[in-house]
Every structure is written in C-alpha cells, then in structure tokens.
Design a protein around this motif. Structure first.
Motif, mmCIF file in Angstrom:
data_model
loop_
_atom_site.group_PDB
_atom_site.id
_atom_site.type_symbol
_atom_site.label_atom_id
_atom_site.label_comp_id
_atom_site.label_asym_id
_atom_site.label_seq_id
_atom_site.Cartn_x
_atom_site.Cartn_y
_atom_site.Cartn_z
ATOM 1 N N ASN A 253 1.040 -1.062 0.260
ATOM 2 C CA ASN A 253 0.125 0.188 -0.356
ATOM 3 C C ASN A 253 1.496 1.243 0.376
ATOM 4 O OD1 ASN A 253 -2.902 -1.407 -0.214
ATOM 5 N ND2 ASN A 253 -2.217 -1.980 2.343
ATOM 6 N N CYS A 265 -5.288 1.804 4.838
ATOM 7 C CA CYS A 265 -4.353 1.199 5.532
ATOM 8 C C CYS A 265 -3.468 0.664 6.953
ATOM 9 C CB CYS A 265 -2.512 2.376 5.556
ATOM 10 S SG CYS A 265 -2.828 2.826 3.154
ATOM 11 N N ARG A 276 2.431 -0.460 4.618
ATOM 12 C CA ARG A 276 1.890 0.191 4.269
ATOM 13 C C ARG A 276 3.424 1.147 4.370
ATOM 14 N NH1 ARG A 276 -0.299 4.642 9.138
ATOM 15 N NH2 ARG A 276 0.995 6.859 8.410
#
Lengths: 521, 116
Positions: A253, A265, A276
């Motif tokens: 992400n 996220c 993330r």
C-alpha cells in the motif's frame, strides 16, 4: 510551551493551546498545539462536517458510482464540486449530485420509502452504472432511518447492483476528519475482499490517499506504469468501485495522504499483512526518493531511477528559473490537513520560499508533528483557526502569498495577500516533476501579477501611477536579479502544455513480462 | 566528545524530521516498530552487516533504511571517518532521541488510542 495567544481570541481563552510558535531550541516535545477536538463555542471555524469529509473528500472521487445522500438537498448541493477530482470516464462522478431531498414531513413520518424510491430511480436514470455509495446525513441519522436495511432490500431486488453504506452524519466527529475515519473503516469492513482481481504484473500496489485533484493520480500512475507496476486500485481519486473491493490482493500500500487514508492502510496491514509505505508525491527530491523506495521494494530500482533521471533533466531547469525569482518569499501554508507537511519542506528546498506559518483546519496532532518538524524556527502553527485569528496572523506575518482554501483565500485578498488554492489548485496538477513546476509557475504569477501590484495603491489617498502603463511579471520579478541569472541559457520558464493529462490516457507502456504465475480471474 | 556526539545525532534527527514520514505513524506501538525496524536496518547497512528483508514488513523497513543510509552518507561527510563501533553508538543515540521525540516525550494524545 510556546503557546501563541491571539488578541482577537482573548475572550475564548481555550484557544490559546491551539497555536504555538516554534522558537529556538523548541522541538515536538515542547511545541505542539492541541488538535482534532470539538471546535470551541464562539470560535467561527472554517471546518467542514463529518458527512462532507466522508462523501465529498473520499467517497465521491470514485468514478463509476452514483453517490447518493439521504437527507436535505442542501447537504449534497452545497458541498458539490468543492474539489476538482477529475476522472478518465468523462468526470461522471463530478457531473451529477444526488439527494433524497428530505423535507419536514419526512422528519415526522420517516424517509425510508423515499430513500428506496430514489435509489431505484437513480439506477434507472443511469442504466450503465451499477454501483452506489449511500450517505447518512444529520437529518436522516437523527430520525433513525435504517439505510443499511433499505440498501440490502434494493440489492436483493436488483442483484446486478452493489451499494456501499456510509454512516457518517455531519455530527459524527469534530470535523471532516471524523468522516474520513468512518468511511475508511466502513469500506474495509463492508467491501474489501469481495472481488478477486485480475493480476497482470509481478508488482502490485494500491495507491492510497490520492484524490486525482486536476489529474494528480494520473500523473503518479503514469510513473508506476512506466515501472511495470500494476496499480490495483486507487483510494479513491479516479478509482473504480470494484477495484477498491479487491484491495486485499496488493503487495504494497503506497500511502500519500495519511490524514485521510492511513486508517485503511493500517487495517490492511493488520488483516491482510500488506505493508504500508508513506510517500511524498510533491517535490523533486521527495518524489524521487518515493519512486526509488517503491522500486526498491520490488527489486526494480533501476526503472525508478531511469524515470527520476529523465524527469529531473527535463524539468529541473524550469523549476530553478522560478526558484531564483521566489527566493525568500514568505508563505503562509494554510491547507486542510496533509499538505502542510507534504509541502512545508519541499517548497523551501525547491522554490526557496520561507514558510512563516502552517495551519490545519482538520488535521490531528500527528499532522502538526509532521508539519512543525518540517518548518524552520519561528513558524506559527495554528490548529482549527477562526477567521479573525487568520486575519491577525496575516497582519503580523505579512506573507507574500498564502496557500489555502477558497474561503480564507478570498479573505486574504482583502488584505492584499494573493492566494493559491491548496485544495483544488489553480493550474494543476501539482504532483509529479512537471506538476511541481506548474505549482511554482502559479506562485510566481500570483506574487508578481501586475494587477496584484495595483491592489497596494489606496485610491483614497495614494497618487495613481499613470506613467507605468505597461508591466509584466518578469519586469517586476527580474529587477534585482543578477545578469548571470536573467541571461542564463540553462534556466527557462515553464514550457509544458496546458493539458498534461489527456495525453496520458492514450499512452502505451513498455511491456515487462511477468515472471511469476499470474491469476487469470 | 559527548557534545560532538549530541550534535551529530541532532543533525541526523533534523534530516529525518524534514525529509521522512515513517517516524510519524499514528499509534505508539507502530512508531516503536517503525523506529526499531528502520533505524536498526539503517545501522546494519552503514556497518555493512547483513540485513533481513525476506518478509514484506522487513522489506518495507529495509526500503526506508536504504534511502536513509544513502542520504546520511551523502550529507554528512564525517560519517565516513567513523568505525563500526562508533556508528553503532551514534545510531543507538539516534534511536533513543527519535523514540523520545516521537513516542515517550510526544505530546500527541492520540498515540495511545487502542484503535486505528
């Protein structure tokens, strides 16, 4: 704590803890205002409501969807088109706005029937659109209309459609940020994992917290595609409803606006193990480092580096032309949330301007941590300012320009401070290497506008200069520059096109054959 | 000597604060993991030690660490004169300072919210 007390807010003493000046030797453990609290009664806030934060910031940029408000028509109409989040399907999501048009009688007798009728009518009016987001408002929430039940009923009767329900009435938080939070969590709870996507690359990302303001998303997706990366979904600018139901299949992400979208996220990390990576899409060095990080993650750093080299060679001489002319200009960086930290350091590095103040309408203390950390000493940081405080700050700081929304921006003009729209932009996109030069051009044009110079003349007492009949920005900006700069063969003004986005939509990309076995869903 | 170390740690902190975002995740437990993961790997890269990057989480820490180590080497020429022991000491000081600024000394009231 170096709190700053505004004279105009002496009658609201609680406001004192919402502004600080970062003094010499101060750090985040000694200089941080309060944030994300209910607005203090008596302070006329510039914030939006939690409904607007959910619908008009995050929900509505989804492009292939009917976005329906269950409430009075004003809720949707008065917040419609406040941002320029364009899309590559002829801006369907911007062209129309839908509301059930609740009136007083519905408050008494309920509006569930009205809601069902409206949903069906909307799908019939746009027969090619099979997806809907449905938003609660204060009025419908207070009378207890069960919009989940109505959505379920319609989906049973019309199995070809899918409806997402967002329970974020206007009172559901201190500001629009409450709505960002609610819609993030609602989306992952209701929709993520419902669709299995077609995977076409070894490298798959979700691009999160990006709203395609004047084409920002399309600029960044272009870089990712040039690297051979599949952008499975964008949350949510120019994003597709069904793509966003398959977010669970991405490998990474890539998070841009953490203020509005870090929640999803974080949840994707906990529920699906997807890491993330926070990035900056603004600023030459910051963007270059961001692309490099994504490349490193997938082992394709060379592809990222090729883009960085090509784009820097093309656009840096133009950025530097503006930097020479913007050096030392004082800026009030007063956006909504994330841009105070996305821009604070990058505009100093790339444009040479000096950020004298940051403020945030709806940011949390975490945003102020990032923003203050990226400012130099002496910067005034304000949380949830009211209009009088903003005016007092402008009088005190005397900035050359202000980056903010259109409401405070128009107020700033009355003090003869030019403003640029930090939310919807003037002549964006501002993301990407070229976009960053477009931003510098807009700043330059605003500060050195000959028309703006006229605003400094007070016609009630000043003599009107009738000898200076012709002026250009360059005649004003270049007065004190050295010949080395003005005659430079290296530096040049922006040479890009008016429309940088349309060509991206028909572009072909290099073919990077996948090495792993890909899904054939 | 102690002043020099403190000054160098502050230079590294200043770079991180102005250029990075990873240190500002929204909850204390995430900040602890981020600081530990990224700064440990940065130290390993600077000391030319092997770095774990097999899992997605390790890899995402490593990505930030590679960029951080490169930026430190590029900006702070004094780093090249340090031996491995001194680098480890420096990075330990940096980690303690970052933990203080972003976690233990932080005024951010949301860090301890149990939910995202």
């Amino acid at each position: 704590m170096p709190y700053h007390k505004f004279k105009c807010s002496e009658c609201i003493p609680e406001r004192e803890k919402h502004a600080v000046i970062k003094g010499p030797g101060e750090d985040l453990t000694s200089a941080l205002p309060l944030g994300y609290l209910n607005t203090i009664p008596g302070s006329i806030s510039e914030r939006g409501c939690a409904y607007c934060g959910a619908k008009h910031v995050i929900g509505t940029p989804m492009k292939d969807v009917i976005h329906m408000s269950h409430g009075p028509v004003g809720c949707t109409y008065d917040t419609w088109q406040t941002k320029r989040y364009i899309s590559d399907n002829d801006n369907f999501q911007l062209k129309y706005t839908y509301a059930t048009d609740m009136k007083e009688k519905h408050i008494i007798f309920g509006a569930e029937k009205l809601l069902k009728q409206n949903i069906i009518e909307a799908f019939k009016a746009f027969p090619t659109i099979k997806r809907m987001t449905l938003y609660q408002t204060c009025a419908s929430a207070l009378i207890g209309d069960d919009i989940n039940a109505i959505a379920a009923e319609v989906m049973e009767e019309m199995p070809e459609v899918d409806i997402f329900v967002c329970n974020s009435p206007g009172f559901g938080g201190p500001s629009q940020s409450g709505g960002h939070h609610k819609i993030n969590i609602a989306w992952i709870n209701q929709k993520v994992g419902n669709v299995e996507p077609k995977i076409t690359s070894d490298y798959v990302i979700n691009y999160v917290g990006e709203y395609n303001i004047q084409g920002d998303q399309e600029v960044m997706v272009d870089y990712f595609r040039r690297m051979g990366i599949q952008v499975l979904s964008t949350f949510t600018g120019n994003g597709s409803y069904d793509d966003l139901r398959s977010m669970h299949r991405a490998h990474l992400n890539v998070l841009e606006c953490a203020r509005s979208a870090e929640y999803i996220c974080n949840e994707l990390k906990v529920r699906y193990g997807t890491p993330r990576l926070d990035i900056d899409g603004f600023g030459f060095e910051a963007l270059g480092t961001s692309l490099r990080k994504v490349g490193l993650f997938f082992g394709i750093e060379d592809r990222a580096q090729a883009i960085i080299d090509e784009e820097t060679a093309r656009w840096k001489p133009e950025m530097d032309w503006y930097k020479e002319r913007l050096q030392g200009k004082k800026v009030c960086l007063w956006p909504g949330g994330s841009k105070l930290w996305h821009w604070a350091h990058a505009i100093r590095e790339d444009m040479g301007v000096n950020v004298v103040s940051v403020y945030t309408k709806f940011g949390h203390q975490g945003d102020m941590e990032k923003g203050i950390a990226r400012c130099e000493e002496g910067a005034l940081a304000i949380d949830d300012p009211n209009e009088l405080e903003a005016l007092e700050a402008l009088e005190m700081l005397k900035p050359d320009i202000i980056f903010t929304g259109k409401r405070p921006g128009e107020v700033a003009k009355k003090l003869r401070v030019p403003y640029l729209n930090a939310h919807a932009y003037h002549n964006g996109p501002y993301k990407g290497f070229e976009g960053w030069v477009r931003f510098a051009r807009d700043i330059y044009n605003a500060i050195y506008s000959p028309i703006h110079q006229l605003s400094f003349v007070d016609i009630s007492k000043d003599e009107i200069p009738d000898q200076t009949s012709f002026l250009t920005q360059k005649m004003i900006s270049d007065v004190n520059l050295s010949e080395e700069v003005t005659a430079s063969k290296e530096l040049r003004e922006y040479t890009g096109n008016y429309d940088t986005i349309t060509p991206l939509r028909n572009k072909t990309y290099p073919d990077f054959p996948a090495e792993k076995k890909l899904s054939a869903v | 000597m102690e002043d020099m170390m403190k000054d160098r740690v502050e230079q590294l902190v200043d770079y991180i604060m102005k250029n990075c975002l990873w240190q500002f995740h929204s909850r204390a437990w995430d900040r602890e993991k981020q600081n530990e993961g990224i700064l440990t790997k940065t130290m390993q890269i600077l000391c030319e030690e092997p770095v774990e990057k097999e899992t997605p989480m390790d890899k995402v820490y490593w990505v930030d660490a590679v960029c951080l180590a490169d930026a430190f080497k590029k900006r702070y020429s004094w780093l090249a004169a340090l031996d491995k022991g001194e680098i480890k000491l420096l990075m330990q000081g940096l980690k303690e300072r970052m933990d203080y600024l972003t976690i233990t000394g932080s005024l951010n009231a949301e860090l301890t919210d149990p939910h995202y």
